[in-house]
Design an enzyme around this catalytic site. Structure first.
Site, PDB file in Angstrom:
ATOM      1  N   HIS A   1       6.934  58.079  59.873  1.00  0.00           N
ATOM      2  CA  HIS A   1       5.796  58.026  60.786  1.00  0.00           C
ATOM      3  C   HIS A   1       6.007  58.887  62.026  1.00  0.00           C
ATOM      4  CE1 HIS A   1       3.920  54.004  59.205  1.00  0.00           C
ATOM      5  NE2 HIS A   1       4.013  54.939  58.276  1.00  0.00           N
TER       6      HIS A   1
ATOM      7  N   LYS B   1       0.534  51.285  60.654  1.00  0.00           N
ATOM      8  CA  LYS B   1       1.546  50.410  61.241  1.00  0.00           C
ATOM      9  C   LYS B   1       2.733  50.303  60.274  1.00  0.00           C
ATOM     10  CE  LYS B   1       0.894  47.456  58.069  1.00  0.00           C
ATOM     11  NZ  LYS B   1       2.039  47.121  57.191  1.00  0.00           N
TER      12      LYS B   1
ATOM     13  N   LEU C   1       2.382  57.389  55.468  1.00  0.00           N
ATOM     14  CA  LEU C   1       3.674  57.630  54.823  1.00  0.00           C
ATOM     15  C   LEU C   1       4.605  56.429  54.993  1.00  0.00           C
ATOM     16  CD1 LEU C   1       4.174  61.282  56.130  1.00  0.00           C
ATOM     17  CD2 LEU C   1       3.546  60.600  53.798  1.00  0.00           C
TER      18      LEU C   1
ATOM     19  N   ASP D   1       6.969  45.205  57.870  1.00  0.00           N
ATOM     20  CA  ASP D   1       5.747  45.273  57.065  1.00  0.00           C
ATOM     21  C   ASP D   1       4.740  44.235  57.528  1.00  0.00           C
ATOM     22  OD1 ASP D   1       4.584  46.648  54.584  1.00  0.00           O
ATOM     23  OD2 ASP D   1       4.298  44.541  54.141  1.00  0.00           O
TER      24      ASP D   1
ATOM     25  N   ALA E   1      -4.736  54.519  51.344  1.00  0.00           N
ATOM     26  CA  ALA E   1      -5.685  55.498  51.879  1.00  0.00           C
ATOM     27  C   ALA E   1      -7.137  55.279  51.447  1.00  0.00           C
ATOM     28  CB  ALA E   1      -5.230  56.915  51.530  1.00  0.00           C
TER      29      ALA E   1
ATOM     30  N   ARG F   1       3.961  64.950  48.289  1.00  0.00           N
ATOM     31  CA  ARG F   1       5.195  65.626  47.873  1.00  0.00           C
ATOM     32  C   ARG F   1       5.039  66.233  46.482  1.00  0.00           C
ATOM     33  NH1 ARG F   1       9.462  60.948  48.460  1.00  0.00           N
ATOM     34  NH2 ARG F   1       7.641  59.829  47.655  1.00  0.00           N
TER      35      ARG F   1
ATOM     36  N   ARG G   1       9.248  49.070  50.592  1.00  0.00           N
ATOM     37  CA  ARG G   1       9.242  48.160  51.740  1.00  0.00           C
ATOM     38  C   ARG G   1      10.529  47.345  51.840  1.00  0.00           C
ATOM     39  NH1 ARG G   1       3.149  46.040  50.721  1.00  0.00           N
ATOM     40  NH2 ARG G   1       3.710  46.739  48.608  1.00  0.00           N
TER      41      ARG G   1
ATOM     42  N   ALA H   1      -1.348  57.970  49.401  1.00  0.00           N
ATOM     43  CA  ALA H   1      -0.907  56.587  49.519  1.00  0.00           C
ATOM     44  C   ALA H   1      -1.927  55.617  48.930  1.00  0.00           C
ATOM     45  CB  ALA H   1      -0.659  56.246  50.986  1.00  0.00           C
TER      46      ALA H   1
END
Length: 325
Positions: free
Chosen positions: A76, A94, A71, A173, A12, A34, A161, A9
């Site tokens: 989640h 979150k 993710l 978000d 990260a 993935r 999103r 991500a």
């Protein structure tokens, strides 16, 4: 503590890899995506020693103590539950889950397994918010109104999103921060009285406003957007019988913030020093795992936050995210 990342991500490096270099006792030891090629590129760029071929393979890795879950929202709960089942501690981005029902399921599983699960509301781990809470409780008297906002422009409408199947929307978000901050500064847990959404596509909010009520009579207001006339706003305001407090940029105060207090004694501005929010968050996660120090964002808090989010969607006559929708 050896942590594996589920997904290569964008968040990260900021949320985990860079903080891990500053926190003794933490190693980012593995990543899975993935697309294995994407995971290998991520690992090579950021010095992650192990690449797993699937999320499940990483979760089952016996050398890992914990898993970081950045993710898409809709995944989640699923992958936090799988990590918990494998005996791993979890730091989950979150919003914690897609809805409150999922949040409760995760909380129950974590308690049964005896592992730490923590929601990554990183802003709570900067001293700014504790300073604000102290001012609210000690200087403002009876609280009358709390308003919070988190608005930013995201005109890339293909972004996940904005995806309903992936539990997207402005409230999920940026809005989850605004709801959480309102609950953090407010006098008790609020109930939703009304909400209005602007839609990007059926069921998906690009902006949301909500009115709330606290048990003692105070009121609350949440405003959030990913695309609206109000392009940028990250602020909180608390009004009490003896004064008011305003915070500019409560989410990432390490870059810039301003806390302003107005009372009968006058007006003053404060800045609260502290290390980056993500570094403080990782220290808190490590302390929870190794020493049993209760985190500020445990599953019980996540359930309460998701309940408010669910109720805002109901009040706006929009479907809940995830299976409960």
């Amino acid at each position: 503590m050896r942590i594996g990342i589920l997904g290569a991500a964008r968040i990260a490096p900021t949320a985990l890899i860079k903080p891990a270099r500053a926190v003794d006792g933490v190693e980012v030891a593995a990543v899975a995506a993935r697309d294995r090629g994407r995971a290998e590129a991520f690992a090579g760029k950021h010095g992650v020693p192990v690449v797993h071929g699937s999320y499940q393979e990483l979760v089952d890795d016996p050398s890992l103590d914990a898993v970081y879950v950045p993710l898409p929202n809709a995944l989640h709960a699923e992958w936090t539950l799988k990590a918990v089942e494998a005996g791993k501690h979890v730091l989950c981005e979150k919003p914690f889950t897609s809805n409150a029902v999922e949040a409760q399921a995760v909380a129950d599983a974590a308690q049964a397994a005896g592992v730490v699960v923590m929601e990554a509301f990183h802003y709570r781990y900067h001293p700014l918010m504790e300073r604000a809470r102290k001012i609210v409780e000690g200087e403002l008297g009876e609280i009358r109104r709390v308003t919070t906002s988190f608005c930013f422009p995201l005109p890339r409408f293909s972004d996940i999103r904005y995806s309903l199947p992936l539990a997207g929307g402005a409230l999920m978000d940026a809005g989850c921060y605004a709801v959480h901050c309102l609950r953090t500064l407010g006098p008790g847990e609020p109930s939703v009285t009304s909400a209005t959404a602007l839609l990007r596509s059926p069921g998906v909010d690009r902006a949301m406003t909500a009115e709330l009520a606290f048990p003692g009579g105070a009121t609350g207001h949440v405003q959030t957007s990913m695309w609206s006339r109000r392009l940028m706003s990250v602020s909180a305001r608390v009004e009490g019988e003896r004064g008011s407090l305003r915070i500019i940029n409560f989410v990432a105060p390490q870059f810039f913030h301003l806390l302003t207090v107005k009372t009968a004694a006058g007006r003053r501005r404060e800045r609260v020093p502290g290390e980056p929010t993500y570094t403080g968050q990782l220290r808190a996660f490590l302390a929870a795992v190794q020493d049993g120090v209760p985190p500020l964002t445990p599953p019980a808090d996540a359930i309460a936050n998701m309940k408010v989010i669910d109720d805002i969607y109901r009040a706006a006559r929009l479907p809940l995210r995830g299976s409960a929708g």
